[in-house]
Scaffold this active site. Sequence first.
Site, mmCIF file in Angstrom:
data_model
loop_
_atom_site.group_PDB
_atom_site.id
_atom_site.type_symbol
_atom_site.label_atom_id
_atom_site.label_comp_id
_atom_site.label_asym_id
_atom_site.label_seq_id
_atom_site.Cartn_x
_atom_site.Cartn_y
_atom_site.Cartn_z
ATOM 1 N N ARG A 72 43.401 46.110 42.184
ATOM 2 C CA ARG A 72 44.610 45.355 42.532
ATOM 3 C C ARG A 72 45.736 46.241 43.077
ATOM 4 N NH1 ARG A 72 44.155 40.103 43.900
ATOM 5 N NH2 ARG A 72 42.903 38.966 42.411
ATOM 6 N N ASN A 109 46.088 38.893 51.261
ATOM 7 C CA ASN A 109 47.466 39.035 51.748
ATOM 8 C C ASN A 109 48.123 40.354 51.370
ATOM 9 O OD1 ASN A 109 48.121 36.531 53.157
ATOM 10 N ND2 ASN A 109 47.442 35.617 51.240
ATOM 11 N N ILE A 132 38.705 34.178 48.657
ATOM 12 C CA ILE A 132 38.162 32.832 48.466
ATOM 13 C C ILE A 132 39.273 31.794 48.622
ATOM 14 C CG2 ILE A 132 36.288 33.599 46.950
ATOM 15 C CD1 ILE A 132 37.923 32.246 44.628
ATOM 16 N N ASP A 133 40.537 32.217 48.438
ATOM 17 C CA ASP A 133 41.659 31.264 48.462
ATOM 18 C C ASP A 133 41.968 30.733 49.866
ATOM 19 O OD1 ASP A 133 41.844 31.705 45.793
ATOM 20 O OD2 ASP A 133 43.741 32.797 45.850
ATOM 21 N N ILE A 262 33.544 32.133 38.266
ATOM 22 C CA ILE A 262 32.245 31.720 38.830
ATOM 23 C C ILE A 262 32.416 31.424 40.319
ATOM 24 C CG2 ILE A 262 30.640 29.738 38.791
ATOM 25 C CD1 ILE A 262 31.049 29.898 35.672
#
Length: 338
Positions: A72, A109, A132-133, A262
């Site tokens: 991160r 981002n 995935i967002d 998941i």
Amino acid sequence: MKVGILTSGGDAPGINATIRGVGKTAINNYGMQVIGIQNGFSGLLYKDVVELTDQSLSGILNLGGTILGTAREKSFRKMINSLDEKDREQIKNAYHELELDCLVCIGGNGTQRTTSMLADMGLNVIGVPKTIDNDVYGTDVTFGFDTAVNIATDAIDRLHSTASSHRRVMVIELMGHHAGWITLYAGMAGGADIILLPELGYNMKVVIEKIKKRMELGKAYSIVAVAEGIEIPSKEKPAIYFAREIQEQTGFETRETVLGYIQRGGSPSPYDRNLGTLLGGHAADLIHRGIFGRMVAKLGSEISDVPLSEVAGKLRLVTADNDLVVQGKRMGISFGIW
Ligand code: F6P
């Protein structure tokens, strides 16, 4: 030319297909040397690198996660934002000591913002959007999204039979910290009755009325899909909050499911593999042409690229005039505000 590739931020199915796409094109089509930088931007500082070859890039196309590891990056971001020039010099030195001609940064981002800052510092960088967002600004879609929507849709499909057998309300919480793309796409594809998105917010009265009305119409059960990023008045998970409120205010037995990680794990869908492969190939083309400071993107049906400076710090969000929202509304699906 020597190219470095790193992956940063949350993982997403399709990263390895992208690393392979960049690497194999750079090696086989352009005769470049490619190294993998491990565990995100901190691997650049610690020169934690591995040589990538045609051979080592084989057999990873269908693998989930990232073979390079990811992080991160709080401390790296602190360094790059630091007013102390020494911190920035340390980053530049690491890049030059590795004798890189370009650094490819695969991430969401936050990563694109960091990559844009590296470009401002004069380093040759290319960004590749990943999450995935699906909320990276400047591209119509990110790899990982399609796989996540497939997993989330399958989960909603499975809730229908148990909801109907028990005559319950089922609340399912899906990922999307800022954006409700997964919840919108999986909610619509899975036949949810109420879809709650961070971008649109909600009115609890509307949610309760919708569920009561469905029961009055003789519909034995209801499915509510909610994005994790929706703002609620308590610190608990949104699925838990909505399930409790719905049960208390309607009297109907309600259960919650939080699908969680998941959605991010496992093998990428064919769509995500091919998207990563194409974006990776385009990144290698830009490097060959000496074009830097860009993020590769899918715009319409084209694989293209946009300036990192135009992307950095922005989000791509669902709007009320989105086709799926408009069509859902026309069919009587509630979005929590209507
Ligand atoms: O990958 C994006 C995302 O899944 C968000 O939807 C979620 O909030 C976040 O990552 C959580 O990931 P982590 O726990 O790795 O920070």
